[in-house]
Write a protein that holds these residues in place. Sequence first.
Motif, PDB file in Angstrom:
ATOM      1  N   ARG A 172       9.060   5.474  91.887  1.00 59.15           N
ATOM      2  CA  ARG A 172      10.314   6.140  91.503  1.00 59.15           C
ATOM      3  C   ARG A 172      11.199   5.116  90.798  1.00 59.15           C
ATOM      4  NH1 ARG A 172      11.723  10.807  92.346  1.00 59.15           N
ATOM      5  NH2 ARG A 172      10.295  11.128  94.079  1.00 59.15           N
ATOM      6  N   GLU A 198       3.229  12.662  94.158  1.00 58.47           N
ATOM      7  CA  GLU A 198       2.922  13.380  92.906  1.00 58.47           C
ATOM      8  C   GLU A 198       2.702  12.405  91.758  1.00 58.47           C
ATOM      9  OE1 GLU A 198       6.069  16.067  91.659  1.00 58.47           O
ATOM     10  OE2 GLU A 198       5.436  15.917  89.567  1.00 58.47           O
ATOM     11  N   VAL A 199       1.614  12.621  91.025  1.00 60.65           N
ATOM     12  CA  VAL A 199       1.368  11.820  89.826  1.00 60.65           C
ATOM     13  C   VAL A 199       1.546  12.689  88.582  1.00 60.65           C
ATOM     14  CG1 VAL A 199      -0.291  10.332  88.637  1.00 60.65           C
ATOM     15  CG2 VAL A 199      -0.261  10.416  91.107  1.00 60.65           C
TER      16      VAL A 199
HETATM   17  P1  ATP Z   1       9.640  13.907  91.821  1.00 60.06           P
HETATM   18  O1  ATP Z   1       9.583  15.201  92.613  1.00 60.06           O
HETATM   19  O2  ATP Z   1       8.725  12.839  92.339  1.00 60.06           O
HETATM   20  O3  ATP Z   1      11.042  13.432  91.563  1.00 60.06           O
HETATM   21  P2  ATP Z   1       9.502  15.531  89.522  1.00 60.06           P
HETATM   22  O4  ATP Z   1       8.849  16.743  90.066  1.00 60.06           O
HETATM   23  O5  ATP Z   1      10.961  15.494  89.276  1.00 60.06           O
HETATM   24  O6  ATP Z   1       9.066  14.246  90.388  1.00 60.06           O
HETATM   25  P3  ATP Z   1       8.699  15.945  86.856  1.00 60.06           P
HETATM   26  O7  ATP Z   1      10.057  16.215  86.377  1.00 60.06           O
HETATM   27  O8  ATP Z   1       7.753  17.091  87.000  1.00 60.06           O
HETATM   28  O9  ATP Z   1       8.762  15.110  88.214  1.00 60.06           O
HETATM   29  O10 ATP Z   1       8.067  14.797  85.940  1.00 60.06           O
HETATM   30  C1  ATP Z   1       6.710  14.760  85.617  1.00 60.06           C
HETATM   31  C2  ATP Z   1       6.067  13.443  86.001  1.00 60.06           C
HETATM   32  O11 ATP Z   1       6.873  12.338  85.588  1.00 60.06           O
HETATM   33  C3  ATP Z   1       5.922  13.272  87.514  1.00 60.06           C
HETATM   34  O12 ATP Z   1       4.751  13.885  87.984  1.00 60.06           O
HETATM   35  C4  ATP Z   1       5.858  11.779  87.645  1.00 60.06           C
HETATM   36  O13 ATP Z   1       4.541  11.298  87.440  1.00 60.06           O
HETATM   37  C5  ATP Z   1       6.746  11.275  86.518  1.00 60.06           C
HETATM   38  N1  ATP Z   1       8.052  10.890  87.066  1.00 60.06           N
HETATM   39  C6  ATP Z   1       9.092  11.715  87.337  1.00 60.06           C
HETATM   40  N2  ATP Z   1      10.127  11.016  87.836  1.00 60.06           N
HETATM   41  C7  ATP Z   1       9.735   9.724  87.861  1.00 60.06           C
HETATM   42  C8  ATP Z   1      10.363   8.509  88.263  1.00 60.06           C
HETATM   43  N3  ATP Z   1      11.601   8.489  88.704  1.00 60.06           N
HETATM   44  N4  ATP Z   1       9.667   7.352  88.152  1.00 60.06           N
HETATM   45  C9  ATP Z   1       8.394   7.346  87.693  1.00 60.06           C
HETATM   46  N5  ATP Z   1       7.752   8.467  87.297  1.00 60.06           N
HETATM   47  C10 ATP Z   1       8.403   9.637  87.373  1.00 60.06           C
END
Ligand code: ATP
Length: 448
Positions: free
Chosen positions: A193, A265-266
Amino acid sequence: MSNAPETDLMSKIVALCKRRGIIFQSSDMYGGINGFWDYGPYGVPIRRSVERLWWKYMVEERDNVVGLDSTIICHPQVWHASGHVEQFSDLMTDCMDCKRRHRVDQLPEQGVCPACGSTKLTEPREFNLMMKTYVGPVLDEEHAAYLRAETCQPIFVDFNIVRVATRQQLPFGIAQTGKAFRNEINPRNFTFRSREFMQMEMEFFCHEDDAMDWFDYWHEQRWKFYTDILGIDEKKLRIYWHEKLAHYAKKALDIEFEFPFGWGEVEGVHHRGDWDMSRHCEYSKQEKDCKYFDAERKESYFPTVVETSCGLDRLCLLLICNGYDEDTAATAKEGQDEDVRIVLRLPAKVAPVQCAVLPLSKKLEEPATKLFHAIRKRFRSEYDVTGSIGKRYRRQDEIGTPYCITFDFDSLEDNAVTVRDRDSMTQERISLDQITKYLNEKINPELC
Ligand code: ATP
């Protein structure tokens, strides 16, 4: 994986990444800045090769997906239309005793500070995650702009220009990789994150009637990317189906990996309905850019979107965590006296160094350098002549080098070298005129 307790396993991985120049905190000499990470000389090749593999798999090997590279800052209206300015927020709460800030949905126990156990928490407040900046010399609201919070919005905005230029008809997809920024309340778990990170997203535009089939198709394709292209064991992956969907979404799943700190989640695969294109139509008033005339169906409609959204930094972290191993059995083999051999079992196609040329003596530098120069044209290679051969092997193990090539005095006589395999630690004598062919078969540079 190692048997180390999972809590300190993560700190060992973080320490290894810094020690070996893979990933470390940004602005380290100033104490670092929370949620920002630099990729060093052995991290850059990992991230670049994973991105390249994704691009090849998602764009270059398909007729119906094309690429885009948009700007990080877009017209601010884009983020009003997407709903980010109004709604992209998390609930946060502050601990009045230890002053730490937490995301409400991440509290292990509601109303209790996970850091100090106090129950004196402030009322939850909305906190918008968009990073704001100003465009031009006047710092007022009229000139405010946002760093993109996801890479997909510019894809929707550019949909029609790309479609016309590439003569694509529905169904087809547009892919983009690049930076995204979120002012996360509580960055944590190393790069998992972060506040600045990279995404690899593909938006697939189709007719509403076909969207569920496309969702299933992309679900399968994306799963295969992890298992077939990256070689991740299925046991370490799982699908999490969203029960609570965004109001416009029809179906959504996450691909999760078992990190040392738990399942995370990836990537997400989402059926987004026609929300994106209809919202941009409402805000831009450019119906012609947002609707598609379907000559076969003889109708004009807002395309429905199926999205695959993957975090590149999370994927690199997945590969590092998946590859990290402490090998206790093998240490005696190469005459080393330390207790464990730390080894990063990365797939050769993403390893920062694919082969290292290690002359046994400085006296062998001339022929060994010649070999190194020939090999580096095809493979990511490194040359190392310092220290004992055992120490050099250990160093290469820690950065995940799959093949070490030792040039010894016999090489001058028999025109052959010893290739040592990182995982099995077996050694094979390979003749110099066969070495490129041998490595080609093992590494397959076309793939990386
Ligand atoms: P999370 O629930 O972990 O905050 P999200 O559901 O908000 O993630 P999405 O908006 O669907 O995430 O973003 C798609 C992808 O971008 C995620 O699956 C993740 O791999 C990546 N991602 C999102 N937020 C971050 C972050 N703060 N740091 C690194 N990678 C991220």
